[in-house]
Design a protein around this motif. Structure first.
Motif, short mmCIF file in Angstrom:
data_model
loop_
_atom_site.label_atom_id
_atom_site.label_comp_id
_atom_site.label_asym_id
_atom_site.label_seq_id
_atom_site.Cartn_x
_atom_site.Cartn_y
_atom_site.Cartn_z
N THR A 144 0.83 -1.21 0.00
CA THR A 144 0.00 0.00 0.00
C THR A 144 0.86 1.26 0.00
O THR A 144 1.95 1.28 0.59
CB THR A 144 -0.93 0.02 1.23
OG1 THR A 144 -0.14 0.07 2.42
CG2 THR A 144 -1.83 -1.21 1.28
N TRP A 185 0.69 6.73 3.79
CA TRP A 185 -0.47 7.57 4.12
C TRP A 185 -0.02 8.55 5.20
O TRP A 185 0.76 8.21 6.07
CB TRP A 185 -1.59 6.67 4.63
CG TRP A 185 -2.89 7.31 4.87
CD1 TRP A 185 -3.91 7.45 3.97
CD2 TRP A 185 -3.37 7.88 6.09
NE1 TRP A 185 -4.97 8.07 4.55
CE2 TRP A 185 -4.67 8.35 5.86
CE3 TRP A 185 -2.82 8.06 7.35
CZ2 TRP A 185 -5.42 8.99 6.83
CZ3 TRP A 185 -3.57 8.68 8.32
CH2 TRP A 185 -4.85 9.13 8.06
N GLY A 186 -0.53 9.76 5.17
CA GLY A 186 -0.12 10.76 6.17
C GLY A 186 1.15 11.45 5.71
O GLY A 186 1.11 12.52 5.13
N ASN A 232 0.52 -4.21 4.44
CA ASN A 232 -0.56 -4.20 5.42
C ASN A 232 -1.36 -5.49 5.34
O ASN A 232 -1.43 -6.14 4.29
CB ASN A 232 -1.52 -3.02 5.17
CG ASN A 232 -0.89 -1.71 5.53
OD1 ASN A 232 -0.41 -0.99 4.65
ND2 ASN A 232 -0.87 -1.37 6.79
N TRP A 279 2.54 8.59 11.75
CA TRP A 279 2.39 8.19 10.35
C TRP A 279 3.72 7.99 9.66
O TRP A 279 3.76 7.86 8.45
CB TRP A 279 1.52 9.16 9.57
CG TRP A 279 0.14 9.35 10.12
CD1 TRP A 279 -0.69 8.37 10.58
CD2 TRP A 279 -0.56 10.56 10.26
NE1 TRP A 279 -1.87 8.92 11.00
CE2 TRP A 279 -1.82 10.28 10.80
CE3 TRP A 279 -0.25 11.89 9.96
CZ2 TRP A 279 -2.76 11.25 11.07
CZ3 TRP A 279 -1.20 12.85 10.22
CH2 TRP A 279 -2.43 12.54 10.77
N ARG A 333 -11.15 5.49 13.04
CA ARG A 333 -10.81 5.91 11.68
C ARG A 333 -10.66 4.76 10.68
O ARG A 333 -10.15 4.96 9.59
CB ARG A 333 -9.54 6.76 11.71
CG ARG A 333 -9.77 8.12 12.37
CD ARG A 333 -8.51 8.90 12.61
NE ARG A 333 -7.57 8.27 13.52
CZ ARG A 333 -7.69 8.23 14.85
NH1 ARG A 333 -8.74 8.78 15.44
NH2 ARG A 333 -6.78 7.66 15.60
N GLU A 345 -11.91 5.27 7.05
CA GLU A 345 -11.21 6.29 6.26
C GLU A 345 -9.93 5.76 5.62
O GLU A 345 -9.31 6.47 4.83
CB GLU A 345 -10.82 7.47 7.15
CG GLU A 345 -11.97 8.14 7.85
CD GLU A 345 -11.50 9.08 8.95
OE1 GLU A 345 -10.28 9.36 9.05
OE2 GLU A 345 -12.35 9.53 9.73
N ARG A 346 -9.53 4.57 5.98
CA ARG A 346 -8.20 4.08 5.60
C ARG A 346 -8.29 2.83 4.75
O ARG A 346 -8.54 1.73 5.25
CB ARG A 346 -7.38 3.82 6.86
CG ARG A 346 -7.18 5.13 7.62
CD ARG A 346 -6.44 4.96 8.88
NE ARG A 346 -6.19 6.27 9.48
CZ ARG A 346 -5.70 6.44 10.68
NH1 ARG A 346 -5.40 5.41 11.43
NH2 ARG A 346 -5.50 7.67 11.14
N VAL A 384 -6.47 -0.34 5.68
CA VAL A 384 -7.07 -1.17 6.72
C VAL A 384 -8.33 -1.85 6.20
O VAL A 384 -8.51 -3.06 6.36
CB VAL A 384 -7.42 -0.33 7.98
CG1 VAL A 384 -8.14 -1.18 9.01
CG2 VAL A 384 -6.18 0.29 8.58
#
Length: 172
Positions: A44, A47-48, A57, A90, A118, A121-122, A125
């Protein structure tokens, strides 16, 4: 009493797939916790903070006699065993373990809020979580519904199935 908890796993330093597999085997070897299901492994985008290597992941479901806070403590202890250092939110990491849900029950203390606020939103995940818990509800939707709505750009499947963690190698 046995509860089912879901965990998010990730990492992007060293050999994260091998580290995540070893962490799952370590958790599974305990008397109070058993790995019930593991998602496929995914590569992946970061992110952040986006100026760092891609992540690997996955998600796992565990059956445990531990309470929610004890599951968090197990995750933190496992991260430390694999040299996780918390320097930058992050930022890069050898291993990240997050408690996402504990038996569908709400829980909150100073260190842990469940379900994880959250998750929806991810994509890093929700996509792997859909492999093992599509009917789990976060907010008003199931994981499968969230996964159908999430932006998947850059997410690549890195294993054929959820057995990648059982091998002493990296399983890819």
């Amino acid at each position: 009493m046995t509860a089912r908890a879901t965990l998010g796993l990730g990492g992007n330093i060293g050999d994260p797939a091998r580290t995540m597999a070893a962490a799952l085997r370590r958790i599974d070897a305990r008397d109070d916790t058993r790995i019930a299901a593991v998602s496929r492994l995914y590569r992946t985008p970061p992110w952040g903070i986006t100026d760092q290597p891609f992540f690997f992941n996955a998600c796992a479901a565990i059956e445990t006699t531990l309470g929610p806070r004890e599951v968090l403590d197990l995750c933190l202890e496992t991260e430390r065993a694999f040299k996780r250092e918390r320097r930058e939110r992050w930022g890069p990491r050898t291993l990240d373990l997050d408690v996402l849900d504990y038996d569908g029950m709400p829980y909150e203390d100073a260190a842990l809020t469940l379900p994880h606020p959250r998750v929806s939103e991810r994509a890093f995940v929700i996509v792997p979580l859909a492999d093992i818990a599509p009917d789990l509800v976060f907010g008003e939707r199931t994981v499968a519904e969230w996964a159908a709505r999430v932006e998947r750009e850059g997410i690549e499947q890195a294993s054929e199935d959820g057995e990648w963690w059982r091998d002493e190698g990296d399983g890819r």
